[in-house]
Design a protein around this motif. Structure first.
Motif, short mmCIF file in Angstrom:
data_model
loop_
_atom_site.label_atom_id
_atom_site.label_comp_id
_atom_site.label_asym_id
_atom_site.label_seq_id
_atom_site.Cartn_x
_atom_site.Cartn_y
_atom_site.Cartn_z
N PRO A 17 0.83 -1.20 0.00
CA PRO A 17 0.00 0.00 0.00
C PRO A 17 0.86 1.26 0.00
O PRO A 17 2.03 1.22 0.42
N ARG A 18 0.29 2.34 -0.49
CA ARG A 18 1.00 3.62 -0.43
C ARG A 18 0.91 4.15 0.99
O ARG A 18 -0.13 4.07 1.63
N VAL A 19 2.01 4.67 1.51
CA VAL A 19 2.04 5.19 2.87
C VAL A 19 2.67 6.58 2.87
O VAL A 19 3.36 6.97 1.93
N HIS A 20 2.43 7.30 3.94
CA HIS A 20 3.03 8.62 4.13
C HIS A 20 4.54 8.45 4.25
O HIS A 20 5.03 7.42 4.73
N LYS A 21 5.30 9.46 3.82
CA LYS A 21 6.77 9.33 3.83
C LYS A 21 7.32 9.13 5.24
O LYS A 21 8.34 8.49 5.42
N ASP A 22 6.63 9.64 6.27
CA ASP A 22 7.09 9.45 7.65
C ASP A 22 6.84 8.03 8.14
O ASP A 22 7.44 7.60 9.12
N LEU A 23 5.96 7.29 7.47
CA LEU A 23 5.65 5.92 7.87
C LEU A 23 6.24 4.88 6.92
O LEU A 23 5.80 3.74 6.89
N GLU A 24 7.23 5.28 6.16
CA GLU A 24 7.87 4.37 5.21
C GLU A 24 8.46 3.18 5.98
O GLU A 24 9.17 3.35 6.95
N GLY A 25 8.13 1.96 5.55
CA GLY A 25 8.61 0.77 6.22
C GLY A 25 7.67 0.25 7.29
O GLY A 25 7.95 -0.75 7.94
N ILE A 30 -1.60 -9.24 12.15
CA ILE A 30 -2.45 -9.76 13.21
C ILE A 30 -2.25 -11.27 13.22
O ILE A 30 -2.48 -11.95 12.23
N ASN A 31 -1.82 -11.81 14.38
CA ASN A 31 -1.54 -13.23 14.45
C ASN A 31 -2.82 -14.03 14.71
O ASN A 31 -3.91 -13.46 14.81
N SER A 32 -2.70 -15.33 14.86
CA SER A 32 -3.87 -16.20 15.01
C SER A 32 -4.60 -15.98 16.33
O SER A 32 -5.75 -16.38 16.47
N SER A 39 5.78 -2.94 12.97
CA SER A 39 7.21 -2.72 12.82
C SER A 39 7.65 -1.42 13.51
O SER A 39 8.84 -1.20 13.67
N PHE A 40 6.71 -0.58 13.93
CA PHE A 40 7.01 0.65 14.66
C PHE A 40 6.47 0.53 16.07
O PHE A 40 5.46 -0.16 16.30
N ASP A 41 7.10 1.21 17.02
CA ASP A 41 6.55 1.21 18.36
C ASP A 41 5.33 2.14 18.43
O ASP A 41 5.17 3.04 17.62
#
Length: 81
Positions: A17-25, A30-32, A39-41
Motif C-alpha cells: 500500500p501507499r504510505v506517508h513518507k514518515d511511515l515508510e517501512g 495480526i496473528n492467530s 514494525s514501529f513502536d
C-alpha cells in the motif's frame, strides 16, 4: 489480443500500500490469537497521528502544544436570524 499478465515485480509492487513518507517501512500483522504486531513502536505511531490527524474532540484545546487546529465556524447572532 490476449491480456498481458503482470510480472512478479509488478505484482509485488501492487501488493504494497501507499504510505506517508514518515511511515515508510511500516508493517502491521495480526496473528492467530488476534494480537497486533507492528514494525514501529506505538509511541512513534501516536506521535505521527497527533501531528497529522485532526481530532474534533481536541480541536478547541489550547493546552496541547504543536498540534494542528482547524478553525471551527461558529454562528453569530446575525447568521441565525
Amino acid at each position: 489480443m490476449a491480456k498481458k499478465k503482470p510480472t512478479d515485480s509488478a505484482k509485488a509492487a501492487a501488493d504494497k500500500p501507499r504510505v506517508h513518507k514518515d511511515l515508510e517501512g511500516f508493517d502491521i500483522q495480526i496473528n492467530s490469537f488476534g494480537e497486533i504486531s507492528t514494525s514501529f513502536d506505538m509511541d512513534r505511531i501516536n506521535e505521527f497521528l497527533n501531528k497529522n490527524v485532526d481530532d474534533k474532540k481536541l480541536r478547541d484545546r489550547e493546552d496541547i502544544p504543536g498540534r494542528k487546529t482547524r478553525k471551527s465556524k461558529k454562528k453569530t447572532n446575525e447568521e441565525e436570524e
